[in-house]
Motif scaffolding. Structure first.
Motif, mmCIF file in Angstrom:
data_model
loop_
_atom_site.group_PDB
_atom_site.id
_atom_site.type_symbol
_atom_site.label_atom_id
_atom_site.label_comp_id
_atom_site.label_asym_id
_atom_site.label_seq_id
_atom_site.Cartn_x
_atom_site.Cartn_y
_atom_site.Cartn_z
ATOM 1 N N CYS A 139 0.900 -1.287 -0.012
ATOM 2 C CA CYS A 139 0.018 0.131 0.029
ATOM 3 C C CYS A 139 0.855 1.169 -0.100
ATOM 4 O O CYS A 139 1.960 1.324 0.740
ATOM 5 N N CYS B 231 0.406 2.926 4.165
ATOM 6 C CA CYS B 231 0.603 2.480 5.219
ATOM 7 C C CYS B 231 1.694 1.321 4.994
ATOM 8 O O CYS B 231 2.218 0.900 6.031
ATOM 9 N N CYS C 181 -4.296 -0.612 0.569
ATOM 10 C CA CYS C 181 -4.801 -1.491 1.369
ATOM 11 C C CYS C 181 -6.357 -0.996 1.571
ATOM 12 O O CYS C 181 -6.695 0.270 1.281
HETATM 13 ZN ZN ZN Z 1 -2.760 1.161 3.682
#
Ligand code: ZN
Length: 219
Positions: free
Chosen positions: A14, A17, A28
């Protein structure tokens, strides 16, 4: 084979994050949901004459701001698959359906040629290329920027108008006459630039103008 090897060495993650995801370019679910805030933007009365509706996919802050800056100022094309994923999730949202069905072509806000040469690309075109292709809308170059303009953050309303006056022109009025056009850009702050582009297209006989940006500072 190469993809498998690449995924083994650099697992897809992602962009915000860094959680592992199944494929390169995916977010994500949490970060995608936090970032994709498709919204219709309020336009000041004078702008409503030229722009029927303006929409943004998200807010110009946090992760989305970093992604746009990385693309625009550091030439990081590796951000594009993430942008594609975000726009396609927005496309699935259906809120833009009536606009995508109504437009004949898309036009990116042009850069001054020397600036585009220096940057190597027009970021608005890179951002929306695959999205528009998926929506079956041709991305055309109907506008040119005739001179450089200064950054508008510090300017008053009147200085902004002066700054943008005669900054844009259509390449061939015949090509836009009667056409409904989707103007695309990376960000919308005051909306003055998009407004000026829409006015120039309207003056050349264009039909309904819509605006679509990746991010806006309106929240
Ligand atoms: Zn993420």
């Amino acid at each position: 084979m190469w993809e498998t090897l690449l995924n083994f060495i650099f697992p897809p993650h992602c962009p915000l994050c860094h959680a592992y995801v199944e494929e390169r370019g995916l977010w994500c679910p949490h970060c995608l949901q936090e970032t994709l805030k498709l919204q219709r933007l309020p336009l000041k009365v004078p702008m409503q004459k030229a722009i029927a509706e303006a929409w943004a996919f998200g807010v110009y802050r946090g992760g989305l701001q970093s992604i746009i800056k990385a693309l625009k100022y550091r030439g990081r094309r590796s951000t594009l698959p993430y942008i594609d994923t975000l726009l396609r999730a927005g496309l699935a949202d259906k809120q833009l359906g009536h606009i995508l069905a109504a437009v004949d072509m898309a036009v990116a806000v042009p850069l001054y040629p020397a600036k585009e040469k220096q940057r190597g690309f027009n970021q608005a075109e890179l951002i929306f290329k695959n999205f528009l292709q998926a929506a079956d809308i041709p991305l055309t170059r109907q506008l040119v920027r005739l001179r450089t303009t200064v950054s508008m953050y510090q300017l008053s309303e009147q200085e902004r108008r002066q700054n943008l006056k005669n900054a844009f022109a259509v390449t061939a009025a015949k090509a836009v006459t009667g056409k409904n056009i989707l103007l695309v850009d990376d960000i919308l702050t005051t909306g003055a630039t998009l407004h000026e582009c829409a006015k120039v297209l309207k003056a050349a006989g264009a039909g309904t103008i819509y605006a679509l940006v990746l991010a806006s500072d309106h929240r």
